[in-house]
Write a protein that holds these residues in place. Sequence first.
Motif, PDB file in Angstrom:
ATOM      1  N   CYS A 170       0.830  -1.209   0.000  1.00 43.30           N
ATOM      2  CA  CYS A 170       0.000   0.000   0.000  1.00 43.30           C
ATOM      3  C   CYS A 170       0.867   1.263   0.000  1.00 43.30           C
ATOM      4  N   GLY A 171       1.980   1.223   0.760  1.00 39.73           N
ATOM      5  CA  GLY A 171       2.902   2.356   0.750  1.00 39.73           C
ATOM      6  C   GLY A 171       3.486   2.581  -0.633  1.00 39.73           C
ATOM      7  N   SER A 172       3.818   1.490  -1.308  1.00 45.04           N
ATOM      8  CA  SER A 172       4.380   1.571  -2.655  1.00 45.04           C
ATOM      9  C   SER A 172       3.365   2.138  -3.648  1.00 45.04           C
ATOM     10  N   LEU A 173       2.127   1.647  -3.559  1.00 42.29           N
ATOM     11  CA  LEU A 173       1.086   2.134  -4.475  1.00 42.29           C
ATOM     12  C   LEU A 173       0.797   3.619  -4.252  1.00 42.29           C
ATOM     13  N   THR A 174       0.868   4.054  -2.991  1.00 39.93           N
ATOM     14  CA  THR A 174       0.644   5.470  -2.687  1.00 39.93           C
ATOM     15  C   THR A 174       1.618   6.350  -3.467  1.00 39.93           C
ATOM     16  N   ILE A 175       2.872   5.927  -3.498  1.00 40.89           N
ATOM     17  CA  ILE A 175       3.890   6.705  -4.212  1.00 40.89           C
ATOM     18  C   ILE A 175       3.744   6.553  -5.722  1.00 40.89           C
ATOM     19  N   TRP A 176       3.650   5.305  -6.198  1.00 36.69           N
ATOM     20  CA  TRP A 176       3.707   5.042  -7.637  1.00 36.69           C
ATOM     21  C   TRP A 176       2.402   5.341  -8.368  1.00 36.69           C
ATOM     22  N   ILE A 186       2.439  11.652   6.862  1.00 34.74           N
ATOM     23  CA  ILE A 186       1.792  10.371   6.538  1.00 34.74           C
ATOM     24  C   ILE A 186       2.090   9.336   7.628  1.00 34.74           C
ATOM     25  N   ALA A 187       3.362   9.242   8.035  1.00 30.52           N
ATOM     26  CA  ALA A 187       3.754   8.268   9.070  1.00 30.52           C
ATOM     27  C   ALA A 187       3.042   8.560  10.389  1.00 30.52           C
ATOM     28  N   PHE A 188       2.932   9.842  10.751  1.00 35.92           N
ATOM     29  CA  PHE A 188       2.278  10.220  11.999  1.00 35.92           C
ATOM     30  C   PHE A 188       0.799   9.838  11.981  1.00 35.92           C
ATOM     31  N   VAL A 189       0.124  10.142  10.866  1.00 34.16           N
ATOM     32  CA  VAL A 189      -1.307   9.823  10.741  1.00 34.16           C
ATOM     33  C   VAL A 189      -1.529   8.311  10.796  1.00 34.16           C
ATOM     34  N   LEU A 190      -0.689   7.566  10.088  1.00 35.54           N
ATOM     35  CA  LEU A 190      -0.815   6.107  10.094  1.00 35.54           C
ATOM     36  C   LEU A 190      -0.656   5.537  11.502  1.00 35.54           C
ATOM     37  N   ASP A 191       0.313   6.074  12.237  1.00 32.24           N
ATOM     38  CA  ASP A 191       0.531   5.592  13.598  1.00 32.24           C
ATOM     39  C   ASP A 191      -0.681   5.873  14.478  1.00 32.24           C
ATOM     40  N   ARG A 192      -1.299   7.048  14.302  1.00 34.03           N
ATOM     41  CA  ARG A 192      -2.504   7.377  15.061  1.00 34.03           C
ATOM     42  C   ARG A 192      -3.647   6.429  14.712  1.00 34.03           C
ATOM     43  N   CYS A 193      -3.631   5.911  13.466  1.00 37.65           N
ATOM     44  CA  CYS A 193      -4.666   4.977  13.012  1.00 37.65           C
ATOM     45  C   CYS A 193      -4.307   3.526  13.324  1.00 37.65           C
ATOM     46  N   LYS A 194      -3.255   3.319  14.128  1.00 41.56           N
ATOM     47  CA  LYS A 194      -2.807   1.983  14.536  1.00 41.56           C
ATOM     48  C   LYS A 194      -2.313   1.118  13.372  1.00 41.56           C
ATOM     49  N   ILE A 195      -1.806   1.768  12.321  1.00 35.39           N
ATOM     50  CA  ILE A 195      -1.221   1.059  11.175  1.00 35.39           C
ATOM     51  C   ILE A 195       0.297   1.170  11.287  1.00 35.39           C
ATOM     52  N   PRO A 196       1.038   0.050  11.156  1.00 34.02           N
ATOM     53  CA  PRO A 196       2.511   0.115  11.269  1.00 34.02           C
ATOM     54  C   PRO A 196       3.127   1.105  10.280  1.00 34.02           C
ATOM     55  N   GLY A 236      11.297  10.651   4.520  1.00 35.98           N
ATOM     56  CA  GLY A 236      10.649  11.396   5.606  1.00 35.98           C
ATOM     57  C   GLY A 236       9.799  10.505   6.477  1.00 35.98           C
ATOM     58  N   GLY A 237       9.098   9.559   5.840  1.00 39.24           N
ATOM     59  CA  GLY A 237       8.272   8.614   6.591  1.00 39.24           C
ATOM     60  C   GLY A 237       9.101   7.708   7.478  1.00 39.24           C
ATOM     61  N   ILE A 238      10.240   7.255   6.962  1.00 42.94           N
ATOM     62  CA  ILE A 238      11.138   6.386   7.749  1.00 42.94           C
ATOM     63  C   ILE A 238      11.690   7.156   8.956  1.00 42.94           C
ATOM     64  N   ALA A 239      12.070   8.424   8.718  1.00 43.29           N
ATOM     65  CA  ALA A 239      12.614   9.240   9.812  1.00 43.29           C
ATOM     66  C   ALA A 239      11.560   9.451  10.906  1.00 43.29           C
ATOM     67  N   MET A 240      10.325   9.787  10.520  1.00 43.32           N
ATOM     68  CA  MET A 240       9.259   9.999  11.511  1.00 43.32           C
ATOM     69  C   MET A 240       8.926   8.695  12.236  1.00 43.32           C
ATOM     70  N   SER A 241       8.948   7.584  11.500  1.00 45.72           N
ATOM     71  CA  SER A 241       8.709   6.279  12.137  1.00 45.72           C
ATOM     72  C   SER A 241       9.758   6.011  13.208  1.00 45.72           C
ATOM     73  N   GLY A 242      10.988   6.434  12.931  1.00 46.97           N
ATOM     74  CA  GLY A 242      12.056   6.278  13.904  1.00 46.97           C
ATOM     75  C   GLY A 242      11.803   7.092  15.161  1.00 46.97           C
ATOM     76  N   ILE A 243      11.353   8.326  14.975  1.00 44.21           N
ATOM     77  CA  ILE A 243      11.052   9.193  16.123  1.00 44.21           C
ATOM     78  C   ILE A 243       9.912   8.608  16.951  1.00 44.21           C
TER      79      ILE A 243
END
Length: 660
Positions: free
Chosen positions: A253-259, A540-550, A305-312
């Motif tokens: 899904c992450g890949s499709l979002t970009i491509w 995107i990473a922050f919103v996904l985390d709030r939605c309980k999606i890895p 950016g998503g990877i960096a926010m996921s790290g935080i």
Amino acid sequence: MENQEKTNIELPENAFRELKDGEEYEPIMKKDRVYPEVSLWSVTWGILMAVLFSAAAAYLGLKVGQVFEAAIPIAIIAIGVSSATKRKNALGENVIIQSIGACSGAVVAGGIFVMPAIYMLNLEADFFKIFIAAALGGVLGILFLIPFRKYFVKDQHGKYPFPEATATTQVLVSGEKGGSQAKPLLIAGLVGGLYDFCVATFGWWNETITSRIVGFGETIADKAKLVFKVNTGAAVVGLGYIIGLKYAFIIFCGSLTIWWLVVPGMNLLFHDTVLNQWDPSITQTIGQMAPEMIFKSYARSIGIGGIAMSGIIGIIKSWGIIKSAVGLAAREMKGKGAGDAEIIRTQRDISFKIIAFGSIGTLLITFVFFYFGVMNFNLLHAVVAILLVTVIAFLFTTVAANAIAIVGSNPVSGMTLMTLILASVVMVAVGLKGNAGMLAALLMGGVVCTALSMAGSFITDLKIGYWLGTTPKKQETWKFLGTIISAATVAGVMMVLDKTYGFNSGKLAAPQANAMAAVIKPLMSGQGAPWILYGIGAVIAFVLDRCKIPALAFALGMFIPLELNVPLLIGGTLHWFVTSRTKNEAVNTARGEKGTLIASGFIAGGALMGVVSALLKFGGIEFDYENWWTNHLSELCSIVAYVTLLSYFVIATKTDKKKA
């Protein structure tokens, strides 16, 4: 009797699933017994593997741009030499050989992704600088990861798939078993290895199927920048099977979002615009670019950016673990910690007192290295540099471990690119520009890149040890030796290559280092970075985390190319199908376990034959199939071969109901 005991070696039924309340995992090597692990045999072979594979991986990575994973080939060699010499109870020794030898892949990635850029930018480089940067980074990666070992390998047991560790463990167990019980893995390794070898060496069919195979697909790729791609490798679909459908779907899904959203969206919004404020070398409008170029030049930054926010987010969520580790270290320093005798053998780590003092000592040496290693470097520059390296390396250590645990692939190039950009911006802000600034940023990037690469690689080793029952303290202790040996080997190979070919000659591929050099030069001239794209990924990473999606799995999908994410989904779907196609749970479980063996065989065979294929290219044995691959018939052949491979996988998982 001994042969009977050897044949009955099996991973426990709960090796790959979450444990129930009160349930304990019992490894193959019992926690209350002592087994041969560290010996002259295992250390000698481990060092030999570290030197051999560091030299091979560095040479091939720089010469032909082909980086291979060393862990599985080293495990296979360890089994081979142990079997040939009829060593008894060699499982623990083989883990140590693999663990020391696997330092090669981690240090090579850290070295060749960044350090050649020093030569490309005509900066001052020598053996000492390259060796020290790689060695310090590797040591930091080990020290920063050890406090998280228990969390990743024990507390999260069954929650992460650990695809590469699973494959390596299955290889080591099958080698110890011998006989017919290793047969499924060996046959799958042969099938997967020959399949990937035919593609990589002879190019009999295309390694990638794209939607351009039909006229309509060609049109929408050109006009709408919409494309669909699948890598047909056996090893990648094996990874997908072990990852499972849940994580594979999130990555996809992450890949499709970009491509399918970002890339076509950029084409609609900026069709006639040249967006080169971040990269002056770009001269084409978005409309003139292929979808792949839009992804590489712009869209992939959203993933970074998503990877960096996921790290935080990961650090914030892990704060309790970090505090407990620091608290334990403090208690140990006061002499109040639990002694080795009170901790069971399979959970015994290096003392947290040693880790704390080791980390401080390594950072002090790194500080001195920066201060004296860069011209025009003053005290402020050195302090800022060491603070940046410490924070970024520590922050991204858990990201690297998480990524390896989920997808078996470490996004170290993306995290290093972020490090270089941050380092460049900050160093410019404190007054360090030009050649001195570029050298400082690259040395910082080299240390961080190797630290993160090592952290990702080492969590794999520790998970293998957990499954099999080795002593973590012994793995951790001897990992340092493998790191130093590998760093010296990589530095030596790099110096030889520069003297022989020259990194500016164009005779060396070094794709990652070229990218790093291209990014850092304009930054040190005061140009900006794609902060808006990083920001979008972070949101995107922050919103996904709030939605309980890895969030990390999704971000990895945004960063890793589409053609590598689609087969993960195919492999995950295979896992779901194999484990759910009958109403008999026992049969489904047996088929799922056999599927894991076959997937591990695909990964092991692909890794081993990838090394062979690369060595053939190095030896000048290379087949020209580029013209054939531009013909869409090669993709048609690929579809036939891929469907045949997948059919073999499904048929091979069938298990006799009576046996189940």
